[in-house]
Design an enzyme around this catalytic site. Structure first.
Site, short mmCIF file in Angstrom:
data_model
loop_
_atom_site.label_atom_id
_atom_site.label_comp_id
_atom_site.label_asym_id
_atom_site.label_seq_id
_atom_site.Cartn_x
_atom_site.Cartn_y
_atom_site.Cartn_z
N ASP A 119 27.07 60.02 22.96
CA ASP A 119 27.02 61.48 22.83
C ASP A 119 27.22 62.20 24.16
O ASP A 119 26.71 63.30 24.38
CB ASP A 119 25.75 61.94 22.09
CG ASP A 119 24.46 61.45 22.72
OD1 ASP A 119 24.51 60.55 23.58
OD2 ASP A 119 23.39 61.95 22.32
N GLU A 164 16.44 62.32 30.52
CA GLU A 164 17.64 62.65 29.74
C GLU A 164 17.44 63.85 28.82
O GLU A 164 18.39 64.49 28.42
CB GLU A 164 18.11 61.43 28.93
CG GLU A 164 17.19 61.05 27.79
CD GLU A 164 17.66 59.81 27.01
OE1 GLU A 164 17.99 58.80 27.65
OE2 GLU A 164 17.70 59.87 25.78
N TYR A 222 13.00 51.75 18.26
CA TYR A 222 14.18 52.54 18.69
C TYR A 222 15.32 51.61 19.15
O TYR A 222 15.09 50.66 19.89
CB TYR A 222 13.82 53.51 19.84
CG TYR A 222 15.09 54.01 20.45
CD1 TYR A 222 15.87 54.94 19.76
CD2 TYR A 222 15.59 53.47 21.63
CE1 TYR A 222 17.09 55.34 20.25
CE2 TYR A 222 16.81 53.86 22.12
CZ TYR A 222 17.56 54.80 21.43
OH TYR A 222 18.78 55.17 21.89
N HIS A 248 11.94 55.41 24.45
CA HIS A 248 12.35 56.59 23.68
C HIS A 248 11.15 57.51 23.40
O HIS A 248 11.03 58.07 22.31
CB HIS A 248 13.07 56.19 22.38
CG HIS A 248 14.34 56.95 22.18
ND1 HIS A 248 14.53 57.85 21.16
CD2 HIS A 248 15.49 56.95 22.88
CE1 HIS A 248 15.74 58.37 21.23
NE2 HIS A 248 16.36 57.84 22.28
N ARG A 277 17.16 60.57 35.38
CA ARG A 277 18.07 60.16 34.33
C ARG A 277 18.55 61.39 33.60
O ARG A 277 18.05 61.74 32.53
CB ARG A 277 17.29 59.24 33.40
CG ARG A 277 18.12 58.32 32.64
CD ARG A 277 17.32 57.42 31.78
NE ARG A 277 18.06 57.26 30.57
CZ ARG A 277 19.26 56.69 30.51
NH1 ARG A 277 19.82 56.18 31.60
NH2 ARG A 277 19.89 56.63 29.37
N HIS A 328 22.39 59.42 32.11
CA HIS A 328 22.52 59.20 30.67
C HIS A 328 23.99 59.27 30.26
O HIS A 328 24.67 60.24 30.61
CB HIS A 328 21.73 60.32 29.98
CG HIS A 328 21.75 60.30 28.50
ND1 HIS A 328 22.52 61.16 27.77
CD2 HIS A 328 21.07 59.54 27.61
CE1 HIS A 328 22.30 60.93 26.48
NE2 HIS A 328 21.44 59.96 26.35
N GLU A 344 24.36 54.13 32.91
CA GLU A 344 24.44 53.73 31.50
C GLU A 344 25.92 53.72 31.10
O GLU A 344 26.65 54.64 31.42
CB GLU A 344 23.66 54.71 30.62
CG GLU A 344 23.69 54.36 29.13
CD GLU A 344 22.78 55.27 28.31
OE1 GLU A 344 22.50 56.39 28.75
OE2 GLU A 344 22.35 54.83 27.23
N GLU A 354 12.39 52.99 30.57
CA GLU A 354 12.93 54.34 30.34
C GLU A 354 12.07 55.17 29.39
O GLU A 354 11.60 54.66 28.37
CB GLU A 354 14.34 54.18 29.76
CG GLU A 354 14.99 55.49 29.38
CD GLU A 354 16.40 55.26 28.84
OE1 GLU A 354 17.00 54.19 29.09
OE2 GLU A 354 16.92 56.15 28.15
N ASP A 366 14.28 50.98 26.72
CA ASP A 366 14.10 52.41 26.43
C ASP A 366 12.97 52.58 25.41
O ASP A 366 13.12 52.21 24.25
CB ASP A 366 15.40 53.00 25.88
CG ASP A 366 15.38 54.52 25.79
OD1 ASP A 366 14.30 55.11 26.01
OD2 ASP A 366 16.46 55.11 25.53
O1 D8T Z 1 19.21 56.32 26.51
C1 D8T Z 1 19.90 56.48 25.50
O2 D8T Z 1 21.08 56.17 25.49
C2 D8T Z 1 19.26 57.07 24.26
O3 D8T Z 1 18.05 57.64 24.62
C3 D8T Z 1 20.17 58.07 23.53
O4 D8T Z 1 20.77 58.89 24.42
C4 D8T Z 1 19.43 58.99 22.57
O5 D8T Z 1 19.07 58.23 21.48
C5 D8T Z 1 20.25 60.19 22.13
O6 D8T Z 1 21.51 59.81 21.69
MG MG Z 2 17.29 57.01 26.47
#
Ligand code: D8T
Ligand code: MG
Length: 444
Positions: free
Chosen positions: A354, A300, A201, A250, A321, A350, A377, A274, A248
């Site tokens: 996006d 998140e 990731y 993920h 988060r 987060h 972040e 994370e 992360d």
């Molecule tokens: O911690 C982060 O920035 C990632 O987990 C992204 O938010 C996720 O891939 C969705 O865009």
């Molecule tokens: Mg993340």
């Protein structure tokens, strides 16, 4: 909703005649009005969603207009993977309920919207709720002539310390990017390294990396468990002891794999690890956290304020988060912040590409007003984003300082926004490819 795509533009009342909203002329619904008199004559006159993708990522913001000329507010409602669903929820379902309300009644309005669907929570409804909630806070700040952080009780720190992402195909490539980030004034960096096939990731892969396997573009968990400690071992020897490092996962590991990884990473003293496991298994986060030597950051993907509160209360996180809009906006997030403060849990919101600049400003307002804040972040928005959203925060020496302008201090140029129409399925095309070399789907 305005999306810049004429075929998708849906003004209020598109084909649906509502009891309170007809002919595109917004009228107040009697049932949604407050059973107390407004302190003055100010009223909400319009609510709509705007979708725009100035750097490719579809962003959703909500604009709330009032009876006072020029007085309007903006809120982040970005759920980039399902942006159209959020925009329709705002335009067709939620917006009409706000017409005629006094914009000061933020708590009551957001509770009313929340309860009104009966089935509630989830990222679509909460993002729509966040859009209106943050827009009402923006209006409150503009009315008071104060930035939102002052409405929240004022600063407890000057600015929010941030980190950026470094992700390369190889360890050396990742560390080169990390070195550049640190040299440009940041003190912390998130490290991700690539792998054959899909890559791990946050870092690239190489097509056909697992030849002869059922899915040659897959992701191999055992390889990941070997590569990640090697990345951090090298990182400490190249970058030194000082920088704050994070990673992360993920959410791709089982609880046991997560514990094994966390233990192997112990010598490198991460600021946090994370999302070690998927949200479906959050009831097992307390055991992962208890066995992990470094702070665990998660949350998140939460789409419910209740679930977020449970994560804090049950000891699942060292750092909460939140994607603040996914739990419903500033109003629920500030309650969670208070819970974190009282429980000794930190915050690390987060905020990658996006989250809209309005949402990023809301994050910073929370960061500078709570002792629970640990780290933020960061994302360096492209110039197109700054043009569409004048006032977008720019990091200075790795810190995000809140705007001193009333409200969020961010505006939206809707003419420019329309030049960046959203494209669907960007994230889905990526997520659908996250499979093991045997072809089995993985939590992305
Ligand atoms: O911690 C982060 O920035 C990632 O987990 C992204 O938010 C996720 O891939 C969705 O865009
Ligand atoms: Mg993340």
């Amino acid at each position: 909703m305005s999306t810049g795509r004429p075929d998708r533009v849906a003004p209020h009342g598109r084909g649906v005649v509502d009891a309170g909203v007809q002919d595109g002329t917004a009228q107040a619904m009697a049932e949604t009005q407050a059973p107390w008199p407004g302190r003055d004559g100010l009223r909400i006159t319009g609510v709509r969603a705007v979708v725009t993708a100035p750097e490719g990522v579809p962003l959703v913001v909500v604009r709330v207009d009032t009876s006072e000329p020029g007085l309007h507010g903006l809120g982040c409602a970005t759920f980039t993977q399902r942006f159209m669903a959020v925009a329709v929820t705002v335009d067709e379902h939620v917006g009409p309920m706000l017409i005629g309300r006094h914009p000061a009644d933020i708590e009551d309005i957001t509770r009313m919207v929340h309860f009104s669907s009966y089935w509630r929570n989830g990222p679509v409804l909460n993002s729509a709720l966040s859009g209106i909630d943050q827009a009402l806070w923006d209006i409150a700040g503009k009315r008071a002539g104060m930035p939102v952080y002052e409405l929240l009780g004022g600063r407890v720190r000057a600015a929010a310390d941030t980190y950026l992402h470094a992700g390369g195909a190889t360890v050396e490539e990742t560390l080169e990017t990390a070195g550049e980030i640190l040299a440009s004034g940041y003190r912390h960096v998130r490290l991700q390294v690539g792998a054959p096939g899909l890559g791990h990731y946050g870092a690239p892969g190489t097509a056909g990396g697992y030849p002869g396997r059922p899915y040659p573009d897959g992701w191999d968990v055992q390889r990941y468990l070997r590569d990640t400690p090697a990345l951090f071992e090298r990182a400490r020897s190249v970058l030194g002891e000082e920088p704050g490092l994070m990673h992360d996962v993920h959410s791709r590991l089982t609880p046991k794999q997560a514990v094994a990884l966390a233990r192997r990473l112990e010598p490198y003293r991460l600021l946090f690890l994370e999302d070690p496991i998927a949200p479906e298994f959050y009831d097992r986060l307390p055991e992962v956290r208890a066995a992990a030597p470094m702070p665990i950051a998660a949350g998140e993907q939460l789409g419910s304020v209740t679930d977020a509160a449970r994560l804090v209360r049950e000891g699942g996180v060292d750092l909460l988060r939140l994607h603040v809009s996914a739990v419903g906006g500033l109003t629920p997030a500030r309650k969670l912040v208070a819970l974190c403060e009282l429980a000794g849990v930190g915050t690390a919101w987060h905020s990658p590409a996006d989250v809209s600049p309005v949402g990023a400003a809301a994050n910073v307002a929370l960061d500078v007003t709570t002792p629970a804040f640990q780290i933020q972040e960061g994302h360096v928005y492209g110039e197109a984003v700054h043009e569409v959203f004048p006032g977008t925060l720019r990091p200075r020496a790795g810190y995000l300082h809140p705007s001193d302008a009333p409200g969020w201090g961010i505006e939206l140029d809707e003419v420019l926004a329309a030049r960046y129409p959203p494209v669907t399925h960007l994230h889905e095309r990526w997520a659908a490819r996250v499979r093991r070399p045997d072809g089995g789907l993985e939590a992305p």
